[in-house]
Scaffold this motif. Structure first.
Motif, short mmCIF file in Angstrom:
data_model
loop_
_atom_site.label_atom_id
_atom_site.label_comp_id
_atom_site.label_asym_id
_atom_site.label_seq_id
_atom_site.Cartn_x
_atom_site.Cartn_y
_atom_site.Cartn_z
N GLN A 146 11.22 -4.36 -8.69
CA GLN A 146 10.25 -3.27 -8.65
C GLN A 146 8.85 -3.83 -8.40
O GLN A 146 8.08 -3.27 -7.63
CB GLN A 146 10.28 -2.48 -9.96
N LEU A 148 8.15 -6.54 -6.81
CA LEU A 148 8.12 -6.95 -5.40
C LEU A 148 7.80 -5.75 -4.50
O LEU A 148 6.95 -5.83 -3.62
CB LEU A 148 9.48 -7.57 -5.01
N ILE A 149 8.47 -4.64 -4.76
CA ILE A 149 8.25 -3.43 -3.95
C ILE A 149 6.79 -2.99 -4.12
O ILE A 149 6.12 -2.65 -3.15
CB ILE A 149 9.18 -2.28 -4.40
N ALA A 152 4.41 -5.28 -2.26
CA ALA A 152 4.58 -5.25 -0.81
C ALA A 152 4.22 -3.90 -0.20
O ALA A 152 3.72 -3.82 0.92
CB ALA A 152 6.01 -5.61 -0.45
N TRP B 62 12.24 0.56 1.94
CA TRP B 62 11.82 -0.84 1.81
C TRP B 62 13.02 -1.75 1.57
O TRP B 62 13.81 -1.49 0.68
CB TRP B 62 10.82 -0.96 0.65
N ILE B 64 14.64 -4.73 0.04
CA ILE B 64 14.40 -5.70 -1.04
C ILE B 64 14.89 -7.06 -0.61
O ILE B 64 14.28 -8.08 -0.89
CB ILE B 64 15.21 -5.30 -2.30
N PHE B 87 19.21 1.76 -5.83
CA PHE B 87 18.95 1.26 -4.48
C PHE B 87 20.03 1.80 -3.55
O PHE B 87 21.04 2.29 -4.00
CB PHE B 87 19.03 -0.28 -4.45
N THR B 130 13.41 -13.50 -6.29
CA THR B 130 12.57 -12.30 -6.22
C THR B 130 11.12 -12.64 -6.61
O THR B 130 10.18 -12.19 -5.95
CB THR B 130 13.12 -11.19 -7.13
N THR B 134 7.81 -12.34 -4.22
CA THR B 134 6.58 -11.64 -4.61
C THR B 134 5.38 -12.56 -4.39
O THR B 134 4.35 -12.14 -3.86
CB THR B 134 6.64 -11.20 -6.08
N TYR B 137 4.40 -12.68 -0.79
CA TYR B 137 3.62 -11.53 -0.34
C TYR B 137 2.15 -11.65 -0.72
O TYR B 137 1.27 -11.33 0.06
CB TYR B 137 4.18 -10.24 -0.93
N ARG B 145 4.74 -15.22 5.92
CA ARG B 145 5.72 -14.26 5.39
C ARG B 145 6.94 -14.18 6.30
O ARG B 145 8.08 -14.12 5.84
CB ARG B 145 5.07 -12.88 5.23
#
Lengths: 236, 219
Positions: A146, A148-149, A152, B62, B64, B87, B130, B134, B137, B145
């Motif tokens: 979450q 990360l979303i 981004a 999006w 993941i 998801f 993950t 992050t 980003y 990226r």
């Protein structure tokens, strides 16, 4: 590290025993308690550093802790928070890797330390506890995805609103039922949201102007929860 | 750890996981490219184990990430208190998955400590990845990226050459950059001889180490 001796009870009498260790039998809790260390950490003190060898599990008896990762430019990124009853460092112990983040006390905190060997032995012998670990990891993964979303996809304003909501969900309110039960600097909120301190100050001022929140030094009061959720553009 | 040791470990894991999962009353499902495995909001009755191919995991629009053989899809939804998938997932290429009932999966976790350990390892690795994504980003330029996703989603062919089948559209979904920007960046990487793109769109990594080094550069 050890500042003063405090009277943290054994695991079977712990006020947080309804959390992670509740699935242990009394003899197993006694094993854990036997060589448990109790430590006091002042606000700002580091409990463990990212990259250090993982040799113990930390159980937060009382206090608040933030977990941060260091960026390329030396900037900290807050990845997670911990409150009473939460355990820290378990992922590193389970994956046999160094600590993945730095854990720092956000206020004066009392933390129990359990050795790696004891923790892994108890997990091995207790399938229900293993399952609980898996559920914890799964929850962490969901939170990480979450985040990360959010980083981004969301705008700065949405990320800051989301960060405030996360703080409220994690730590709750003070007795007035409006003030988030944690004090954070503007730069810490910026680290959480993955943005600059300047953008954070600007956005918080905008939310304050619209009376969605109220800024009271480092305290943040939520005046309009519905509007804050709308600002965060949360999916769930 | 060398690539060969990694491959051997993966093969052992695959054998073990396959052996354990085949003891359940699970069903093999074949998916064509683009076919949906499950949609966000649907009842989360199953966990899926990827045997072949790759599955794209999405939240709204999006992406993941992409999951590959030896990985599970739907595991966090299954283990959470919610009764729906949070998801969506779709096959990125022709894929085969093992469809396992949620209750069977949970019961197996409660009884089989080897399986528990495997799942713990998988979840730990996913969280680490993950968090890393992050960080990518927040810290990296758009070029970095893209490089990150190319490196992450590349695999080795029989000759030891790294390649990826992902299209500019896929990289756009993964990075949040426009398709136009992705195509421009890929073209620049090709001009610098870091990658080669054939007529089928397959990207071969010519200078993997150099790409990794660019990724480590400060902004």
């Amino acid at each position: 590290m050890k500042r003063k001796s405090i009277d943290i009870p054994s695991c079977d009498n712990c006020k947080n025993s309804k959390d992670f260790f509740c699935n242990l039998s009394e003899p197993e809790k006694q094993i854990i308690s036997e060589k448990k260390g109790d430590n006091f950490y002042k606000k700002g003190q580091v409990i463990f550093y990212e990259g250090n060898h993982a040799n113990g599990l930390f159980c937060l008896y009382d206090g608040k802790v933030k977990l941060t990762k260091l960026g390329k430019d030396g900037k900290e990124q807050i990845i997670r928070f911990s409150k009473d009853g939460d355990i820290l460092g378990y992922r590193s112990l389970l994956s046999n890797e160094p600590y993945h983040a730095t854990a720092t006390a956000m206020e004066d905190s009392y933390i129990c330390t359990i050795s790696k060997e004891k923790f892994l032995t108890v997990i091995e012998d207790n399938p229900k506890l293993s399952f609980k670990v898996i559920q914890l990891l799964s929850k962490d993964l969901k939170g990480a995805e979450q985040h990360l979303i959010d980083v981004a996809q969301k705008s700065v304003k949405e990320r800051i609103a989301e960060s405030l909501l996360l703080l409220q969900t994690t730590f709750g309110y003070l007795a007035d039922n409006r003030t988030i039960n944690i004090q954070m600097s503007r730069s810490e909120i910026a680290d959480m949201a993955g943005t600059t301190t300047e953008s954070t100050i600007r956005t918080l001022a905008q939310l304050n102007e619209k009376n969605i929140i109220e800024l009271n030094g480092k305290n943040i009061v939520i005046n309009d929860m519905k509007e804050l959720i709308k600002c965060s553009n949360s999916y769930d | 750890m060398s690539d060969e040791t990694n491959d051997m470990e993966q093969e052992n894991q695959k054998f073990e996981l396959n052996f354990i999962l085949n003891s359940l009353n699970s069903e093999k499902v074949e998916l064509n490219i683009g076919e949906t495995l499950f949609k966000e909001g649907e009842s989360n009755d199953y966990v899926f184990f990827i045997l072949e191919g790759s599955i794209k995991v999405l939240k709204s629009k999006w992406v993941i990430g992409i999951t590959y053989p030896l990985e599970f899809v739907g595991i966090t939804s299954c283990l959470s208190e919610t009764s729906n998938y949070t998801f969506s997932s779709k096959a990125l290429e022709r894929s085969i998955v093992l469809k396992i009932r949620k209750m069977d999966f949970k019961n197996l976790l409660m009884k089989n400590s080897t399986f528990c350990k495997q799942i713990i390892e998988i979840l730990c690795a996913r969280i680490k990845l993950t968090d890393f994504k992050t960080k990518n980003y927040i810290e990296n330029t758009s070029k970095q990226r893209l490089l990150f996703e190319i490196l992450l989603n590349s695999k080795k062919d029989l000759e030891g050459q790294y390649f990826t089948n992902l299209l500019p559209e896929d990289f756009s979904e993964l990075t949040g950059l426009s398709i136009r920007n992705i195509k421009k960046q890929l073209n620049e990487l090709q001009i610098k001889n870091l990658i080669e793109i054939n007529t089928a769109g397959v990207i071969t990594l010519l200078e993997k180490e150099k790409m990794e080094s660019i990724l480590r550069e400060k902004r």
